[in-house]
Write a protein that holds these residues in place. Structure first.
Motif, PDB file in Angstrom:
ATOM      1  N   TYR A  13       1.113  -1.275  -0.067  1.00 25.50           N
ATOM      2  CA  TYR A  13       0.361   0.187  -0.320  1.00 25.50           C
ATOM      3  C   TYR A  13       0.692   1.628   0.488  1.00 25.50           C
ATOM      4  O   TYR A  13       0.491   1.921  -0.822  1.00 25.50           O
ATOM      5  CB  TYR A  13      -0.737   0.316   1.064  1.00 25.50           C
ATOM      6  CG  TYR A  13      -1.953   1.219   1.087  1.00 25.50           C
ATOM      7  CD1 TYR A  13      -2.734   1.241   0.422  1.00 25.50           C
ATOM      8  CD2 TYR A  13      -2.073   2.041   1.540  1.00 25.50           C
ATOM      9  CE1 TYR A  13      -3.887   2.173   0.276  1.00 25.50           C
ATOM     10  CE2 TYR A  13      -2.663   3.570   2.085  1.00 25.50           C
ATOM     11  CZ  TYR A  13      -3.282   3.282   0.827  1.00 25.50           C
ATOM     12  OH  TYR A  13      -4.645   4.209   0.760  1.00 25.50           O
ATOM     13  N   ARG A  45      -4.703  -1.515  -5.807  1.00 29.03           N
ATOM     14  CA  ARG A  45      -4.778  -1.151  -4.262  1.00 29.03           C
ATOM     15  C   ARG A  45      -5.561   0.371  -4.274  1.00 29.03           C
ATOM     16  O   ARG A  45      -5.882   0.224  -2.885  1.00 29.03           O
ATOM     17  CB  ARG A  45      -3.069  -0.241  -3.781  1.00 29.03           C
ATOM     18  CG  ARG A  45      -2.342  -1.733  -3.790  1.00 29.03           C
ATOM     19  CD  ARG A  45      -1.068  -0.852  -3.555  1.00 29.03           C
ATOM     20  NE  ARG A  45      -0.412   0.234  -4.765  1.00 29.03           N
ATOM     21  CZ  ARG A  45       0.854   0.351  -5.424  1.00 29.03           C
ATOM     22  NH1 ARG A  45       1.571  -0.250  -4.422  1.00 29.03           N
ATOM     23  NH2 ARG A  45       0.881   0.804  -6.427  1.00 29.03           N
ATOM     24  N   GLU A  46      -6.728   0.208  -5.070  1.00 26.56           N
ATOM     25  CA  GLU A  46      -7.114   1.369  -5.029  1.00 26.56           C
ATOM     26  C   GLU A  46      -8.408   0.700  -5.153  1.00 26.56           C
ATOM     27  O   GLU A  46      -9.811   1.636  -5.009  1.00 26.56           O
ATOM     28  CB  GLU A  46      -6.898   2.374  -5.795  1.00 26.56           C
ATOM     29  CG  GLU A  46      -5.573   3.745  -6.206  1.00 26.56           C
ATOM     30  CD  GLU A  46      -6.034   4.265  -7.333  1.00 26.56           C
ATOM     31  OE1 GLU A  46      -6.978   4.081  -8.176  1.00 26.56           O
ATOM     32  OE2 GLU A  46      -4.776   4.966  -7.505  1.00 26.56           O
ATOM     33  N   PHE A  47      -7.990  -0.676  -4.923  1.00 29.29           N
ATOM     34  CA  PHE A  47      -9.910  -1.057  -5.191  1.00 29.29           C
ATOM     35  C   PHE A  47     -10.137  -1.763  -4.046  1.00 29.29           C
ATOM     36  O   PHE A  47      -9.505  -2.870  -3.770  1.00 29.29           O
ATOM     37  CB  PHE A  47     -10.611  -1.458  -6.254  1.00 29.29           C
ATOM     38  CG  PHE A  47     -10.012  -0.916  -7.288  1.00 29.29           C
ATOM     39  CD1 PHE A  47     -11.264  -0.236  -8.000  1.00 29.29           C
ATOM     40  CD2 PHE A  47      -9.001  -0.888  -8.640  1.00 29.29           C
ATOM     41  CE1 PHE A  47     -11.007   0.596  -9.517  1.00 29.29           C
ATOM     42  CE2 PHE A  47      -9.114   0.119  -9.513  1.00 29.29           C
ATOM     43  CZ  PHE A  47     -10.319   0.683  -9.610  1.00 29.29           C
ATOM     44  N   ASP A  48     -11.488  -2.285  -3.009  1.00 33.41           N
ATOM     45  CA  ASP A  48     -12.063  -3.030  -2.006  1.00 33.41           C
ATOM     46  C   ASP A  48     -12.236  -3.702  -2.641  1.00 33.41           C
ATOM     47  O   ASP A  48     -13.195  -4.439  -2.635  1.00 33.41           O
ATOM     48  CB  ASP A  48     -12.610  -2.259  -1.418  1.00 33.41           C
ATOM     49  CG  ASP A  48     -13.190  -2.696   0.177  1.00 33.41           C
ATOM     50  OD1 ASP A  48     -11.896  -3.256   0.685  1.00 33.41           O
ATOM     51  OD2 ASP A  48     -13.986  -2.554   0.638  1.00 33.41           O
ATOM     52  N   LEU A  49     -11.857  -5.171  -3.484  1.00 35.33           N
ATOM     53  CA  LEU A  49     -12.559  -6.315  -4.000  1.00 35.33           C
ATOM     54  C   LEU A  49     -12.674  -7.336  -2.576  1.00 35.33           C
ATOM     55  O   LEU A  49     -11.901  -6.912  -1.698  1.00 35.33           O
ATOM     56  CB  LEU A  49     -11.166  -6.362  -5.057  1.00 35.33           C
ATOM     57  CG  LEU A  49     -11.490  -6.024  -6.037  1.00 35.33           C
ATOM     58  CD1 LEU A  49      -9.735  -6.376  -6.787  1.00 35.33           C
ATOM     59  CD2 LEU A  49     -12.623  -6.068  -6.512  1.00 35.33           C
ATOM     60  N   SER A  50     -13.583  -7.764  -2.662  1.00 32.83           N
ATOM     61  CA  SER A  50     -13.292  -9.141  -1.845  1.00 32.83           C
ATOM     62  C   SER A  50     -13.817 -10.323  -2.396  1.00 32.83           C
ATOM     63  O   SER A  50     -13.817 -10.449  -3.984  1.00 32.83           O
ATOM     64  CB  SER A  50     -14.534  -9.101  -1.035  1.00 32.83           C
ATOM     65  OG  SER A  50     -16.589  -8.684  -2.334  1.00 32.83           O
ATOM     66  N   ASP A  67     -20.210  -6.562  -5.280  1.00 37.62           N
ATOM     67  CA  ASP A  67     -18.577  -6.205  -5.076  1.00 37.62           C
ATOM     68  C   ASP A  67     -19.119  -4.762  -6.473  1.00 37.62           C
ATOM     69  O   ASP A  67     -18.462  -5.612  -7.428  1.00 37.62           O
ATOM     70  CB  ASP A  67     -17.565  -7.270  -5.296  1.00 37.62           C
ATOM     71  CG  ASP A  67     -16.365  -7.051  -5.116  1.00 37.62           C
ATOM     72  OD1 ASP A  67     -16.037  -5.583  -5.365  1.00 37.62           O
ATOM     73  OD2 ASP A  67     -15.068  -7.841  -5.425  1.00 37.62           O
ATOM     74  N   ASP A  69     -16.934  -2.562  -6.662  1.00 43.28           N
ATOM     75  CA  ASP A  69     -15.767  -2.556  -7.031  1.00 43.28           C
ATOM     76  C   ASP A  69     -14.308  -3.762  -8.342  1.00 43.28           C
ATOM     77  O   ASP A  69     -13.784  -2.777  -9.136  1.00 43.28           O
ATOM     78  CB  ASP A  69     -14.565  -2.009  -6.352  1.00 43.28           C
ATOM     79  CG  ASP A  69     -13.670  -0.708  -4.909  1.00 43.28           C
ATOM     80  OD1 ASP A  69     -15.412   0.246  -5.537  1.00 43.28           O
ATOM     81  OD2 ASP A  69     -13.831  -0.786  -4.750  1.00 43.28           O
ATOM     82  N   LYS A  96      -5.424  -9.493  -4.359  1.00 42.80           N
ATOM     83  CA  LYS A  96      -6.338  -8.456  -5.000  1.00 42.80           C
ATOM     84  C   LYS A  96      -6.427  -8.815  -6.807  1.00 42.80           C
ATOM     85  O   LYS A  96      -7.802  -8.995  -6.927  1.00 42.80           O
ATOM     86  CB  LYS A  96      -6.110  -7.060  -5.100  1.00 42.80           C
ATOM     87  CG  LYS A  96      -6.431  -6.567  -3.458  1.00 42.80           C
ATOM     88  CD  LYS A  96      -6.767  -5.578  -3.509  1.00 42.80           C
ATOM     89  CE  LYS A  96      -7.343  -4.935  -2.275  1.00 42.80           C
ATOM     90  NZ  LYS A  96      -7.426  -3.612  -2.119  1.00 42.80           N
TER      91      LYS A  96
END
Length: 192
Positions: A13, A45-50, A67, A69, A96
């Motif tokens: 990050y 890093r700019e996306f909040d993936l699950s 999801d 993102d 990710k």
């Protein structure tokens, strides 16, 4: 005009635009720009993936119901003419990137399972893979096996067209990182 997406898969990050993955994406963007193409860099890093939970709700919409993102990235990839995946060697690929590939694979597989003639929204889209890791040239073949081949296998499931570097490097190319320097809570890599 050709539209490319270059995905920086680094998960460190604090390194942000100093990461090797991001720097390689910038090189790709510059080279493509010189040839008249446009390229957007997507920094994962700019996306909040699950992670995919295998619920199957993506079958109807071809998007993940929970999801957003992922859906943003997937829509950009579908609209692009080609994709570059730039990944460091982590166990074997960053989480990710794994989540992104997993969800695209699930969407494709569910439709293919119902109809073996199914062509995904990513069908035959050219995809280049560049991996990198610390060490000397002797480590590159292991990066190919662990990183490039893993990504290529997922992209094959998604029905992308893997662009080989040459006959030996049929799933892209690996580059060695010669040194790692610690800078205020993150690592910077050099000599790629």
């Amino acid at each position: 005009m050709t539209r490319a997406i270059s995905i920086s898969a680094s998960i460190i990050y604090n390194s942000r635009k100093e990461s090797t993955s991001y720097k390689l994406c910038e090189i790709i963007k510059k080279v493509l720009h010189q040839s008249g193409a446009e390229c957007e860099i997507l920094d994962l890093r700019e996306f909040d993936l699950s992670p995919c939970i295998g619920c199957g709700k993506c079958f109807e919409s071809k998007r993940c119901y929970k999801d957003q993102d992922f859906n943003i990235i997937y829509n950009k990839l579908i609209k692009s003419d080609c994709i570059f995946f730039v990944s460091p060697h982590y166990a074997p690929i960053p989480a990710k990137l794994s989540m992104l590939l997993e969800k695209m694979g699930e969407i494709t597989f569910l439709h293919w399972w119902k109809d073996n003639a199914y062509k995904s929204q990513m069908y035959n889209k050219p995809a280049g893979i560049i991996s990198h890791g610390g060490g000397s040239d002797w480590a590159l073949s292991s990066y190919k096996a662990m990183v490039n081949d893993t990504i290529a296998n997922a992209l094959d499931t998604i029905q992308c067209k893997i662009v080989p570097y040459n006959a030996e490097w049929n799933t892209g190319i690996s580059l060695p990182v010669q040194s790692v320097i610690e800078k205020k809570r993150h690592f910077s890599y050099s000599n790629i």
